[in-house]
Design a protein around this motif. Structure first.
Motif, short mmCIF file in Angstrom:
data_model
loop_
_atom_site.label_atom_id
_atom_site.label_comp_id
_atom_site.label_asym_id
_atom_site.label_seq_id
_atom_site.Cartn_x
_atom_site.Cartn_y
_atom_site.Cartn_z
N ASP A 159 0.83 -1.20 0.00
CA ASP A 159 0.00 0.00 0.00
C ASP A 159 0.86 1.25 0.00
OD1 ASP A 159 -2.61 1.35 0.27
OD2 ASP A 159 -1.86 1.91 2.25
N ILE A 160 1.96 1.23 0.76
CA ILE A 160 2.86 2.39 0.81
C ILE A 160 3.48 2.64 -0.56
CG2 ILE A 160 5.05 3.23 1.76
CD1 ILE A 160 4.32 1.87 4.39
N VAL A 161 3.92 1.56 -1.21
CA VAL A 161 4.55 1.70 -2.54
C VAL A 161 3.55 2.24 -3.55
CG1 VAL A 161 5.55 0.40 -4.44
CG2 VAL A 161 6.32 -0.04 -2.10
N ASP A 162 2.31 1.73 -3.52
CA ASP A 162 1.29 2.21 -4.46
C ASP A 162 1.02 3.70 -4.27
OD1 ASP A 162 1.06 -0.28 -5.54
OD2 ASP A 162 -0.66 -0.88 -4.32
N ILE A 211 10.97 7.36 0.76
CA ILE A 211 10.13 6.25 1.21
C ILE A 211 10.74 4.92 0.82
CG2 ILE A 211 7.89 5.14 0.89
CD1 ILE A 211 6.68 7.94 0.60
N TYR A 212 11.14 4.77 -0.45
CA TYR A 212 11.69 3.50 -0.91
C TYR A 212 13.01 3.17 -0.20
CZ TYR A 212 8.36 4.06 -4.78
OH TYR A 212 7.22 4.21 -5.51
N VAL A 266 14.77 -6.20 -2.00
CA VAL A 266 15.11 -6.20 -3.44
C VAL A 266 14.13 -5.38 -4.27
CG1 VAL A 266 15.24 -7.68 -5.48
CG2 VAL A 266 16.45 -8.33 -3.39
N PRO A 267 12.79 -5.58 -4.17
CA PRO A 267 11.89 -4.76 -4.99
C PRO A 267 11.95 -3.28 -4.65
CG PRO A 267 10.65 -6.12 -3.43
CD PRO A 267 12.04 -6.61 -3.41
N ALA A 268 12.21 -2.95 -3.38
CA ALA A 268 12.33 -1.53 -3.01
C ALA A 268 13.56 -0.91 -3.68
CB ALA A 268 12.41 -1.39 -1.49
#
Length: 634
Positions: A242-245, A258-259, A276-278
């Motif tokens: 949710d944070i990434v979106d 944030i990331y 890794v995705p971050a």
């Protein structure tokens, strides 16, 4: 001649003359003339008599006042005697005292209340939080009203300017017939401009709202990552998507903050699959070259620890090719070292040795200690390979002696076979320890062996419920079986708040608590299971400040009853036994072999070295080595 008036001093004996009022009648002129003269004389005499009389009256008044004052003073002095004065004072005091006594008593808690800081209760805290939230809402409403006022004012100004523009355009038309068309066209144009203006202000308002939302998101992310515990980790895992979106709609710098917070937090907590995705999201942002080099290096590290060796190697290769000339020497050496580790985990020891040699010779400065330790261990493993030609083995032996001598000279170590990354000098150093030498620890051997059946049953429940984690650390041979573990103090498990121990392992927790109560300084404990035909490669533990107990739970044997599962520490190899305890120091080079046809399982207890008493040293070494050694439960 008119009579002469008496002098003023004698006027006090004269008799006052009554003045007669003048009458207006039919008298003749003679009569009037005589009357006038007489009046003049009478007026002069009367004035003298009046002045004299007034002085006499004033003198009498003064005399009377004086006599009265003297009389009153005498009477006052006669009445106000000393006795009467005292009586008056006593009476006044008695009246006041009676008034005070007649007043109702003041409660003690209302008289001079003590100045004490009373801590707010839960309800008070909730009320305070509601007040703060209310103030925040009120402030937001004020900001919203101000923004609406600005929008309405700007819209009005825009409309007025549009009207003036249309008037000028209409005034410039040559014929009245075209004026109507121009007005119609101008009205349409005005509406379009007004709609476009409103859209612009709506966009501005949305941007303002999004900016506020992004700041709230940054604050929330910071709040989560600052508390490195299991609760915050679960929140990050649950809210990360949710944070990434939401962050994708924010400004680039806000997205970066944030990331990066999320990635660094997940790396620190060893959740590399989330880090890794971050990192990959960060690399999509417009960041500086220096920051991109740093993030690509961090991504390669996270991929390595997530056991994605091929992807880690690809990232390292791309990074070195893209920034080879810009990379600082230390950063380049670190990437080459990471490349060597990845190849070693893949089982390609020769390629790994090549990149270790390359990393060691990046410049003329001595390589870091960690690189030298890895180099020494890798050379040992290559030399132990049966396929290595004799001449190459001799060359490797010379290299081992050279690197080992440097390590013993510049480092704290004293023996080639005991090279942990974190070393405390002065502790008793033995690969294997005997309980007869540590008589104060013998009671723990008895305690563990007494509970081996109940611990074995609990492990069976964990296996049945699939609660053990597959350990993919590359110290085990990739062609072998799997290695599983369960750390009873792992923060990723549901923990009991009192003991900080997993509620899924009550038996193990009870045993460990008994050992703590008996004086053993336990660091951690857990179950370990190694599949059949599995080999854990020779390696050093993280620190010599700890020792280990291994209690055999299920130790298979060959058909003839001989052992098939072994632990080698230093130069000596021993076999586990069901219900028996092995006592050793894993900072010495050690390895595990299970050549049996079934799983080998045990219960491990890690505790502080008995010779280590300094609490500061204990905290320092176990803070540095604890997380790195958390998987050492084989």
């Amino acid at each position: 001649m008119p009579p002469t008036s008496s002098p003023v001093p004698h006027a006090k004996n004269a008799t006052p003359i009554k003045r007669k009022p003048a009458h207006n009648g039919d008298s003749g002129s003679n009569s009037n003339s005589n009357t006038t003269n007489n009046n003049a004389n009478n007026n002069h005499s009367n004035s003298i008599n009046i002045i004299g009389g007034s002085h006499k009256v004033e003198d009498k008044l003064k005399k009377v006042r004086k006599q009265r004052l003297q009389k009153n003073g005498a009477n006052h002095q006669q009445w106000l005697t000393p006795g009467r004065g005292v009586a008056i004072v006593l009476g006044v005091v008695a009246i006041l005292f009676g008034i005070v006594l007649s007043m109702p008593p003041t409660p003690p808690n209302l008289m001079f209340p003590p100045h004490e800081e009373v801590p707010p209760d839960a309800e008070t805290k909730a009320i305070q939080a509601m007040l703060v939230e209310r103030e925040t809402l009120i402030q937001a409403q004020r900001e919203g009203r101000r923004l609406n006022e600005h929008v309405e004012r700007d819209i009005g100004k825009f409309i007025e300017e549009a009207k003036q523009k249309l008037r000028k355009e209409a005034a410039g038309q040559s014929t009245p017939s075209s004026t109507s068309d121009a007005n119609d066209h101008g009205e349409v144009e005005r509406q379009r401009m007004l709609e476009r203006f409103q859209q612009q202000h709506s966009q501005k308002q949305r941007e303002e709202m999004m900016l506020t939302a992004c700041q709230v998101l940054v604050d929330r992310t910071t709040e989560l990552v600052l508390s490195t515990n299991m609760t915050s980790l679960l929140h990050v895992v649950n809210e990360m998507g949710d944070i990434v979106d939401k962050a994708q709609h924010c400004h680039g710098q806000v997205q970066f903050e944030i990331y990066e917070d999320l990635a660094d937090f997940c790396t620190h907590m060893h959740f590399y699959n989330l880090a890794v995705p971050a990192r990959k999201l960060i690399l999509k942002l417009p960041i500086s070259v220096k920051e991109r080099m740093l993030q690509q290096t961090s991504l390669a590290t996270d991929l390595y620890y997530d056991h994605k060796y091929d992807e880690a190697l690809e990232t390292i290769t791309d990074t070195l090719e893209e920034y080879d000339d810009d990379f600082p020497t230390d950063a380049k050496r670190m990437l080459l070292f990471l490349q060597a580790q990845a190849y070693e985990c893949k089982g390609d020891l020769i390629t790994s040795l090549h990149f270790v040699e390359t990393a060691s010779s990046v410049d003329s400065s001595p390589p870091p200690i960690q690189l030298m330790l890895f180099h020494y261990d890798l050379l040992l493993r290559v030399k132990e390979n049966e396929d290595v030609p004799e001449n190459i083995a001799q060359t490797i032996s010379h290299r081992l002696h050279h690197i080992g001598s440097i390590l013993l000279r510049v480092g704290p170590w004293t023996d080639f076979i005991q090279l942990p990354a974190h070393y405390v000098p002065g502790l008793l150093a033995l690969p294997w320890h005997e309980f007869r030498r540590h008589t104060d620890l013998a009671k723990f051997e008895v305690l563990l062996e007494m509970h081996h059946k109940s611990l074995a049953a609990e492990l069976e429940d964990l296996i049945r419920n699939k609660l053990l984690s597959a350990e993919r650390e590359c110290i085990h041979e990739i062609q072998g079986g799997n290695w599983f573990r369960y750390e009873i103090h792992g923060y990723w498990h549901p923990l009991d708040e009192r003991t900080n121990c997993s509620i899924e392992t009550p038996t193990a927790c009870a045993v460990v608590e008994s050992m703590k109560a008996a004086g053993l300084r336990v660091i951690r404990a857990g179950y370990s299971a190694v599949d059949a035909h599995t080999v854990l490669k020779p390696h050093f533990g993280s620190t010599n400040a700890q020792l280990k107990f291994h209690l055999g739970l299920h130790i298979p044997t060959n058909e003839d009853g001989s052992s098939c599962a072994f632990l080698k520490v230093g130069h000596e190899t021993r076999a586990w036994g069901t219900g028996k305890v092995l006592f050793f120091d894993d900072s010495f080079r050690h390895s595990v072999v299970n050549r049996c046809e079934t799983i080998r399982s045990l219960f491990q207890v890690v505790f502080v070295h008995p010779d280590l008493q300094d609490e500061k040293t204990i905290n320092k070494h176990f803070y540095q080595a604890g997380m790195a050694d958390i998987a050492e439960s084989h």
